[in-house]
Design a protein around this motif. Structure first.
Motif, PDB file in Angstrom:
ATOM      1  N   GLY A  37      40.802  32.396  30.135  1.00 38.15           N
ATOM      2  CA  GLY A  37      41.411  32.357  31.446  1.00 38.15           C
ATOM      3  C   GLY A  37      40.468  32.056  32.592  1.00 38.15           C
ATOM      4  N   VAL A  38      39.247  31.689  32.281  1.00 41.35           N
ATOM      5  CA  VAL A  38      38.279  31.372  33.340  1.00 41.35           C
ATOM      6  C   VAL A  38      38.573  29.989  33.914  1.00 41.35           C
ATOM      7  N   GLN A 158      33.042  32.106  39.284  1.00 48.37           N
ATOM      8  CA  GLN A 158      32.953  33.035  40.424  1.00 48.37           C
ATOM      9  C   GLN A 158      34.335  33.552  40.824  1.00 48.37           C
ATOM     10  N   ARG A 159      35.336  32.690  40.829  1.00 46.38           N
ATOM     11  CA  ARG A 159      36.712  33.130  41.155  1.00 46.38           C
ATOM     12  C   ARG A 159      37.210  34.131  40.113  1.00 46.38           C
ATOM     13  N   TRP A 160      36.966  33.832  38.861  1.00 50.49           N
ATOM     14  CA  TRP A 160      37.382  34.708  37.778  1.00 50.49           C
ATOM     15  C   TRP A 160      36.697  36.065  37.894  1.00 50.49           C
ATOM     16  N   LEU A 161      35.388  36.063  38.159  1.00 50.18           N
ATOM     17  CA  LEU A 161      34.664  37.319  38.338  1.00 50.18           C
ATOM     18  C   LEU A 161      35.203  38.110  39.530  1.00 50.18           C
ATOM     19  N   ALA A 162      35.441  37.422  40.637  1.00 52.93           N
ATOM     20  CA  ALA A 162      35.959  38.092  41.830  1.00 52.93           C
ATOM     21  C   ALA A 162      37.325  38.709  41.553  1.00 52.93           C
ATOM     22  N   ALA A 163      38.175  38.005  40.834  1.00 57.10           N
ATOM     23  CA  ALA A 163      39.502  38.530  40.513  1.00 57.10           C
ATOM     24  C   ALA A 163      39.403  39.737  39.576  1.00 57.10           C
TER      25      ALA A 163
END
Length: 166
Positions: A37-38, A158-163
């Motif tokens: 899902g990344v 980065q978006r995936w980590l932030a989410a």
């Protein structure tokens, strides 16, 4: 304006962009590297395998030139972008993240070694290769398919980590 590049600047760019890539990867716990899902269904380790494929392709070709060998394009070379990316994903999706990471580091080192071993003119002046549609400039190929390629994938990680951390 025609872009100028030197061997030293190319090596510096490769190393600097790789360091930025490695810094982003260091933010991802290894236990989460397999989580899909990344980028679509891809996990972080799938993105790493994808980038490693491109780095390996260039490292192998550059080492072949050093040995005086000619490259014969294979089935993967003839595939369109999406088909090749899917094949890379399918070939690597069940591999452990630690293995994918270790291979990535090793392949990048081979790429650096190949770049260091070549003359500046080979890296910065147009080269003609059998099977290529026209002259290619190695540093521009490395820019597009290696060190700028990291930047194409960093935002999704980065978006995936932030989410996940949000």
């Amino acid at each position: 304006m025609d872009e100028q590049m030197t061997k030293a600047a190319l090596l510096a760019a490769l190393r600097a962009k790789r360091a930025a890539w490695d810094a982003v990867l260091a933010e991802v716990p290894e236990a989460l590297m397999d989580e899909p899902g990344v980028a679509g269904e891809w996990a972080v380790k799938d993105i790493i395998a994808h980038l490693t494929y491109h780095e390996r392709w260039y490292a192998d070709r550059m080492h072949e030139v050093l040995r005086g060998e000619s490259y014969v394009p294979n089935e993967m070379d003839r595939m369109d972008f999406d088909e090749r990316n899917d094949r890379i994903y399918q070939q690597n999706r069940h591999r452990p993240a630690a293995e994918v990471l270790a291979e990535s580091r090793q392949v990048f080192q081979r790429l650096i070694e190949a770049t260091e071993a070549h003359a500046e003119e080979f890296l910065t002046q147009p080269q003609q290769f059998q099977g290529a549609p026209g002259p290619v400039i190695i540093w521009k190929m490395l820019r597009g398919d290696v060190y700028e390629h990291y930047g194409q994938h960093i935002p999704s990680i980065q978006r995936w980590l932030a989410a996940r951390n949000g």
